[in-house]
Design an enzyme around this catalytic site. Structure first.
Site, PDB file in Angstrom:
ATOM      1  NE  ARG A  87      -1.723   2.127   3.362  1.00  0.00           N
ATOM      2  CZ  ARG A  87      -1.784   3.151   4.211  1.00  0.00           C
ATOM      3  NH1 ARG A  87      -1.860   4.394   3.769  1.00  0.00           N
ATOM      4  NH2 ARG A  87      -1.725   2.959   5.502  1.00  0.00           N
ATOM      5  CG  HIS A 131      -0.348   8.890   3.708  1.00  0.00           C
ATOM      6  ND1 HIS A 131      -0.486   7.553   4.013  1.00  0.00           N
ATOM      7  CD2 HIS A 131       0.218   9.452   4.812  1.00  0.00           C
ATOM      8  CE1 HIS A 131      -0.010   7.314   5.237  1.00  0.00           C
ATOM      9  NE2 HIS A 131       0.420   8.460   5.739  1.00  0.00           N
ATOM     10  CD  GLU A 176      -3.160   7.455  10.353  1.00  0.00           C
ATOM     11  OE1 GLU A 176      -2.626   8.538  10.631  1.00  0.00           O
ATOM     12  OE2 GLU A 176      -2.735   6.362  10.758  1.00  0.00           O
ATOM     13  CG  ASN A 299      -3.991   3.293   9.246  1.00  0.00           C
ATOM     14  OD1 ASN A 299      -4.108   2.282   8.562  1.00  0.00           O
ATOM     15  ND2 ASN A 299      -3.575   4.440   8.757  1.00  0.00           N
ATOM     16  CE1 TYR A 301       1.699   2.465  13.680  1.00  0.00           C
ATOM     17  CE2 TYR A 301      -0.342   3.620  13.164  1.00  0.00           C
ATOM     18  CZ  TYR A 301       0.881   3.104  12.759  1.00  0.00           C
ATOM     19  OH  TYR A 301       1.281   3.221  11.463  1.00  0.00           O
ATOM     20  CD  GLU A 357      -0.488   3.961   8.551  1.00  0.00           C
ATOM     21  OE1 GLU A 357      -0.180   4.365   9.699  1.00  0.00           O
ATOM     22  OE2 GLU A 357      -0.682   4.719   7.593  1.00  0.00           O
TER      23      GLU A 357
HETATM   24  O1  IFM Z   1       3.911   7.640   9.874  1.00  0.00           O
HETATM   25  C1  IFM Z   1       2.568   7.656  10.227  1.00  0.00           C
HETATM   26  C2  IFM Z   1       1.693   7.512   9.003  1.00  0.00           C
HETATM   27  O2  IFM Z   1       1.965   8.464   8.037  1.00  0.00           O
HETATM   28  C3  IFM Z   1       0.250   7.621   9.398  1.00  0.00           C
HETATM   29  N1  IFM Z   1      -0.069   6.719  10.469  1.00  0.00           N
HETATM   30  C4  IFM Z   1       0.787   6.697  11.623  1.00  0.00           C
HETATM   31  C5  IFM Z   1       2.233   6.543  11.190  1.00  0.00           C
HETATM   32  C6  IFM Z   1       3.150   6.546  12.431  1.00  0.00           C
HETATM   33  O3  IFM Z   1       2.977   7.733  13.135  1.00  0.00           O
END
Ligand code: IFM
Length: 468
Positions: A87, A131, A176, A299, A301, A357
């Site tokens: 991607r 992006h 995002e 996405n 984290y 992500e």
């Molecule tokens: O690097 C970023 C990405 O561009 C968007 N999502 C989170 C990643 C880590 O911060």
């Protein structure tokens, strides 16, 4: 040998099924470099990087990973990893230097070469249209605050669909949207650096309109198009039980989790946003925004810990409780929140889910043997992929998982100070060094395709890493 004694042969959990899609993700501004050549126009991030004090160490995207010139090497690395998909995003100002009007053939042909190289390597290209690198020429006209942006974005999507739709079916409209609107227009900590309530609400609504317009254009111009958008969703916990913090967490979640998926999938804004956006809304907007899509991009984290603040949304990031483990960038490690988020998305949106992500920054160093032993990243990936597999076992329709990121890269306002790659980039020489996590991920992929076979220990990436 890279990965020896580094859990290189440890499996996260039984992978969902042999057809599951394993991939890696990147974005244009973060890796391409070559910002000043072959007719590319400026983006808002080029401008932002030039403003003193905006980006750590004054870093810029001018060279980044020089992927523009080294994409063939990067595709070869992906091939060795064994990923099924890649991607990436298109740089809007590379293909349309002024954001609209005349296209730049040199920019378009770069992505032809990239796509062809991926296909030759058996890797499916997934294109993300946006992006975060809005053409500066459009920002000069108001950017996401100008309602006309929906038409500009649709024209850009049409160009991309016409050009690459013969070889690509997977398109995401935005990556995002909650992050680049909130940080770029509400909190002022990302490009274009605006902190204004009305600007934020206009931007949110116009991004949603642009999403719907692009879905229509791609649906009609790309045969067999499989379309979606890539959203963040993560639990937003209040840092205390005070009413202020609890309300702040609820409000923050509306902006972070719901501002885009709700209008795009259900045709309405949640209560606080509905009131704030009402002045910018026209009668048929929700019909235009809520176009059917084919998959939900996630996405994720970590969860957020939120506290009350005097900023434009009355809420901001707070510190997690002391007993929650964190990554080197300070983000909490809570794999269970990932599992629960996947189950929640499955229940709410009823679409195939792709995790586009997930990953972690870490303080990676090349050792004397030329190796990067990122054991912390392996532990993170193992825990998060394990949590995803639990969600799948509990019924969530997750079809793919993409690591962020293939390469260390330009981490926005943090510049090059944070390394998210499974491949180390030496920014002085542009040498790529697959980290121990690259071999670990590759082993996961190989093992998941042959569920009953033992995990390989003689992977080609060992040799690459060993060369240092
Ligand atoms: O690097 C970023 C990405 O561009 C968007 N999502 C989170 C990643 C880590 O911060």
């Amino acid at each position: 040998m890279a990965g020896k004694g580094l859990q290189g042969n440890t499996r996260a959990a039984e992978a969902p099924n042999p057809g599951f899609l394993w991939g890696v993700s990147t974005s244009a501004f973060q890796i391409e470099g070559a910002t000043q050549i072959d007719g590319r126009g400026d983006s808002i991030w080029d401008t932002y990087c030039r403003q003193q004090g905006r980006v750590k160490n004054g870093d810029t995207g001018e060279v980044a990973c020089d992927h523009y010139h080294r994409f063939a090497e990067d595709v070869a690395l992906m091939h060795q990893l064994g990923v099924g998909a890649y991607r990436f995003s298109i740089s809007w100002p590379r293909v349309l230097p002024k954001g609209r009007g005349s296209a730049n053939e040199l920019g378009l042909s770069f992505y032809d070469r990239l796509i062809d190289a991926l296909l030759s390597a058996g890797i499916e290209p997934w294109i993300c249209l946006y992006h975060w690198d809005l053409p500066q020429a459009l920002d000069d006209l108001g950017g996401w605050e100008n309602r006309d942006v929906a038409g500009w974005f649709a024209d850009y999507a049409a160009l991309i669909g016409r050009r690459y739709g013969d070889r690509v079916t997977r398109f995401a409209t935005f990556n995002e949207p909650c992050v680049f609107t909130l940080l770029g227009y509400g909190l002022g900590s990302n490009a274009p650096g605006i902190a204004d309530k009305a600007a934020l609400h206009r931007a949110i609504h116009h991004v949603n309109l642009s999403h719907g317009a692009a879905v229509d254009v791609l649906r009609s111009s790309v045969r067999g198009a499989l379309l979606g958008a890539i959203h963040n969703r993560q639990p937003c916990y209040a840092i205390s039980e005070s009413a202020d913090d609890v309300n702040a967490a609820l409000r923050f979640a509306e902006y972070w989790n719901d501002a885009f998926p709700y209008p795009q999938h259900f045709g309405y804004y949640t209560p606080a946003l509905a009131e704030a956006i009402e002045p910018y809304q026209e009668p048929d907007d929700m019909v235009q925004i809520a176009r059917p899509v084919d998959w939900f991009g996630l996405n994720h984290y970590s969860p957020h810990y939120i506290k009350a603040d005097s900023n434009v949304i009355g809420a901001t990031f707070g510190a997690p409780p002391g007993d929650v483990p964190r990554t080197s960038i300070g983000w909490p490690i809570v794999p269970g929140a990932f599992r629960d988020t996947l189950l929640d998305i499955d229940r709410r949106f009823r679409l195939p889910i792709y995790v586009l992500e997930n990953g972690t920054a870490s303080d990676d160093q090349v050792d004397e043997a030329g190796l990067v032993k990122d054991t912390g990243r392996i532990a993170y990936l193992q825990a998060y992929i394990g949590a995803m597999n639990e969600a799948v076992s509990a019924g969530a329709d997750v079809r793919g998982y993409f690591v962020w990121s293939l390469l260390d890269n330009f981490e926005w306002a943090s510049g090059y100070s944070q390394r998210f790659g499974i491949v180390y980039v030496d920014y002085l020489t542009q040498k790529r060094i697959p980290k121990a996590s690259a071999r670990w991920y590759s082993d996961q992929i190989a093992a998941s395709r042959r569920p009953s076979a033992p995990v390989s220990s003689g992977h080609p990436l060992n040799a690459i890493a060993a060369q240092g």
